[in-house]
Write an enzyme that holds these catalytic residues in place. Structure first.
Site, short mmCIF file in Angstrom:
data_model
loop_
_atom_site.label_atom_id
_atom_site.label_comp_id
_atom_site.label_asym_id
_atom_site.label_seq_id
_atom_site.Cartn_x
_atom_site.Cartn_y
_atom_site.Cartn_z
N HIS A 28 0.76 -1.16 0.10
CA HIS A 28 0.12 -0.16 0.03
C HIS A 28 0.75 1.54 -0.04
O HIS A 28 1.23 1.81 0.99
CB HIS A 28 -1.12 0.06 1.10
CG HIS A 28 -2.04 1.02 1.05
ND1 HIS A 28 -3.38 0.79 1.75
CD2 HIS A 28 -2.03 2.29 0.38
CE1 HIS A 28 -4.03 1.91 1.41
NE2 HIS A 28 -3.37 2.83 0.63
N LEU A 30 2.80 6.50 -4.85
CA LEU A 30 4.07 6.87 -5.59
C LEU A 30 3.85 8.21 -6.33
O LEU A 30 4.73 9.13 -6.67
CB LEU A 30 4.55 6.00 -6.68
CG LEU A 30 5.19 4.50 -6.07
CD1 LEU A 30 5.55 3.77 -7.02
CD2 LEU A 30 6.57 5.07 -5.25
N ARG A 31 2.34 8.66 -6.56
CA ARG A 31 2.29 10.04 -6.91
C ARG A 31 2.73 10.20 -8.36
O ARG A 31 2.13 11.24 -8.89
CB ARG A 31 2.66 11.12 -6.23
CG ARG A 31 2.57 11.21 -4.68
CD ARG A 31 1.08 11.16 -4.41
NE ARG A 31 0.79 11.44 -2.93
CZ ARG A 31 -0.35 10.97 -2.10
NH1 ARG A 31 -1.41 10.62 -2.85
NH2 ARG A 31 -0.51 11.17 -1.04
N ASP A 58 -8.52 3.15 -4.08
CA ASP A 58 -8.12 3.74 -2.47
C ASP A 58 -7.89 5.17 -2.72
O ASP A 58 -7.67 5.95 -3.57
CB ASP A 58 -6.78 3.00 -2.42
CG ASP A 58 -6.16 3.91 -0.96
OD1 ASP A 58 -6.84 3.69 0.12
OD2 ASP A 58 -5.01 4.12 -0.95
N HIS A 77 -10.66 0.83 0.29
CA HIS A 77 -10.75 1.77 1.24
C HIS A 77 -12.01 1.96 1.93
O HIS A 77 -12.83 2.47 1.16
CB HIS A 77 -10.01 3.24 0.53
CG HIS A 77 -10.15 4.17 1.17
ND1 HIS A 77 -9.04 5.11 1.71
CD2 HIS A 77 -11.32 5.11 2.04
CE1 HIS A 77 -9.31 6.35 2.16
NE2 HIS A 77 -10.90 6.10 2.51
N HIS A 134 -5.87 -0.39 5.49
CA HIS A 134 -5.71 0.53 6.59
C HIS A 134 -6.72 0.44 7.53
O HIS A 134 -7.45 1.47 7.75
CB HIS A 134 -5.25 1.79 5.96
CG HIS A 134 -6.22 2.36 5.01
ND1 HIS A 134 -7.48 2.48 5.11
CD2 HIS A 134 -5.87 3.25 4.00
CE1 HIS A 134 -7.84 3.09 3.89
NE2 HIS A 134 -6.85 3.52 3.26
N ASN A 188 -6.17 9.42 6.88
CA ASN A 188 -7.47 8.54 6.43
C ASN A 188 -7.13 7.30 6.23
O ASN A 188 -6.50 6.77 5.52
CB ASN A 188 -8.00 9.22 5.08
CG ASN A 188 -9.20 8.68 4.68
OD1 ASN A 188 -9.70 7.58 5.05
ND2 ASN A 188 -9.77 9.32 3.59
N ASP A 233 0.76 2.73 3.86
CA ASP A 233 -0.07 3.66 3.25
C ASP A 233 0.74 5.12 3.16
O ASP A 233 0.12 6.00 3.38
CB ASP A 233 -1.24 3.89 4.27
CG ASP A 233 -2.29 4.80 3.40
OD1 ASP A 233 -2.18 4.99 2.35
OD2 ASP A 233 -3.21 5.30 4.05
ZN LIG Z 1 -6.85 4.78 1.79
#
Ligand SMILES: [Zn+2]
Length: 461
Positions: free
Chosen positions: A64, A67-68, A156, A183, A236, A308, A335
């Site tokens: 999880h 990497l954007r 997610d 999520h 998460h 979150n 995360d």
């Molecule tokens: Zn999430």
């Protein structure tokens, strides 16, 4: 390709119940031998590293990670995110699809896989979106995403609210033998909450986010996994009720699983009231901080404690730990959610959710689970190796002869102080700056090549 001989370590491999002192030989990027034959088979020009007193484990996996890239490379890139992973001891990571554009078609999957192969320091596995544009309205092309090489689907950062759409996603996923990761957030219940709904949200005057906002979707996922037979993984987990639901469902054979992140089993919502209150109220539940002088300080309303799902109560923290210990939760992960300083340096209400985590998750997990004597070292390492590998059906997380030589060398008792400035991540939004950690990855090997080592880094300074 060069050979590598790691000598004298305690070799722990949960995939084959292995835990003994031995040498380990790598040739041609694969595990070639463990034990006496490792030394005898080593050719003369083999690189030798003395790792006696340390632990050699299968390369850790984090399923999880954000990497954007593409689209948000001011926060993180494939290059910097995988460098942070290597520094944290992770040889394989799984990236989330909420990039811009989102990972919702075969072209974007191919783009990321190519870029990761070129610029990534560690293995990158890709997930695809459940719904188009992660909008929760119509399904993404799940079949062609699978063909392009994704290992799971997830929205997610968002959560499919329409239960009928989710049911159809699960039916497709089952057809393609894909894991659905979710999520869990009920938008109507959570509304615009920014922290756990309870005593501290009321005291601090921040809008509350009830535990039921997570538990409701966990329950939904259990019912739909049962209906469709698809494998569903709840991401998460933060609330005690979620752990209870999953424990009961797994007992009756529902294909449901869950993961936990170190911040949820280390911190609590009182941290948002500042460090003085946190250490006084809930500090007893953190390993290693009995000494007042050692306790790191932070102000109230610190946005590095906003994520979150949110940090919850001490009771929830304990329930998450219990879930990991009894095997209800088989996977630990970060995360890792990088954000720029300027985005986080705003009022609590306006800051984005999320913290970085790749370089702190192993030590925090060792502290909260191993050093507290709740779990054995092999069991903690299983949550980072066989746990995620089995769930995603990856041929990773093992030191079997012939397996890819992805290896993490760990100093489990090493004490060190985590400094955010030293992080390889492009972003520094961590609540653990200045914390004294116990346990550290010191060498990370991917396909037989040392991609990071503490010693090399020190030598380079
Ligand atoms: Zn999430």
């Amino acid at each position: 390709m060069a050979s590598l001989l790691l000598t004298g370590a305690r070799v722990i491999d949960p995939s084959q119940n292995l835990d003994r002192t031995a040498d380990l030989l790598v040739t041609n990027g694969k595990v070639a031998a463990i034990g006496p034959e490792a030394t005898s088979k080593a050719v003369p020009d083999t690189e030798r590293i003395d790792v006696s007193g340390l632990v050699v484990a299968p390369g850790l996996i984090d399923l999880h990670v954000h990497l954007r890239e593409p689209g948000k490379s001011a926060k993180e890139t494939i290059a910097t995110g995988t460098a942070a992973a290597a520094r944290g001891g992770f040889t394989s990571i799984v990236c989330m699809p909420n990039t811009s554009p989102p990972i919702e078609n075969a072209g974007t999957v191919a783009l990321i896989r190519e870029k990761a192969a070129r610029e990534g320091k560690v293995n990158v596995f890709v997930t695809g979106a459940i719904s188009r544009n992660i909008a929760g309205e119509e399904l993404a092309p799940i079949g062609s995403l699978k063909q392009a090489g994704i290992v799971a689907i997830t929205d997610d950062g968002h959560c499919v609210q329409n239960n009928e759409l989710m049911r159809r996603a699960l039916e497709y996923a089952r057809m393609f033998d894909l894991l659905v990761m979710d999520h869990c957030q009920d938008y109507a219940l959570v509304s615009d909450g920014v922290m756990h709904e309870g005593y501290w949200s009321a005291t601090l005057g921040l809008r509350g986010w009830p535990s039921a906002g997570e538990e409701m979707i966990v329950a939904r996922n259990i019912l739909l996994a049962e209906t469709t037979g698809a494998r569903v993984h709840c991401q998460h987990l933060s609330a005690a009720g979620s752990v209870d639901l999953i424990r009961a469902a797994r007992k009756r054979g529902v294909p449901i699983s869950g993961e936990a992140c170190p911040h949820h089993f280390t911190l609590t919502d009182s941290a948002i009231a500042g460090s003085d209150i946190f250490w006084r109220a809930d500090g007893k539940g953190v390993f290693g901080f009995n000494d007042m002088e050692q306790r790191p300080a932070w102000p109230n309303y610190d946005t590095n404690f906003k994520m979150n799902p949110p940090l919850r109560s001490a009771r929830d923290r304990e329930a998450i730990l219990e879930g990991v210990v009894d095997g209800t939760i088989e996977v630990l992960c970060s995360d890792h959610a990088p954000h720029c300083d300027y985005e986080k340096e705003v009022e609590f209400d306006y800051a984005p959710f999320g913290i970085t985590g790749l370089e702190t998750e192993l030590p925090l997990s060792l502290m909260q689970l191993y050093h507290t004597r709740r779990m054995s070292l092999p069991d903690v390492l299983a949550r980072f190796t066989t746990g995620p590998a089995n769930l995603l059906k990856l041929a990773k997380g093992t030191l079997q002869i012939g397996a890819d030589a992805d290896i993490t060398v760990i100093a489990p008792d090493r004490e060190w102080i985590f400094q955010r400035a030293e992080s390889a991540s492009k972003s520094k939004n961590t609540p653990f700056h200045g914390w004294t950690m116990k346990g550290k990855a010191v060498i990370t090997v991917v396909a037989g090549r040392v991609v990071w080592s503490e010693q090399n880094e020190l030598a380079a300074v």
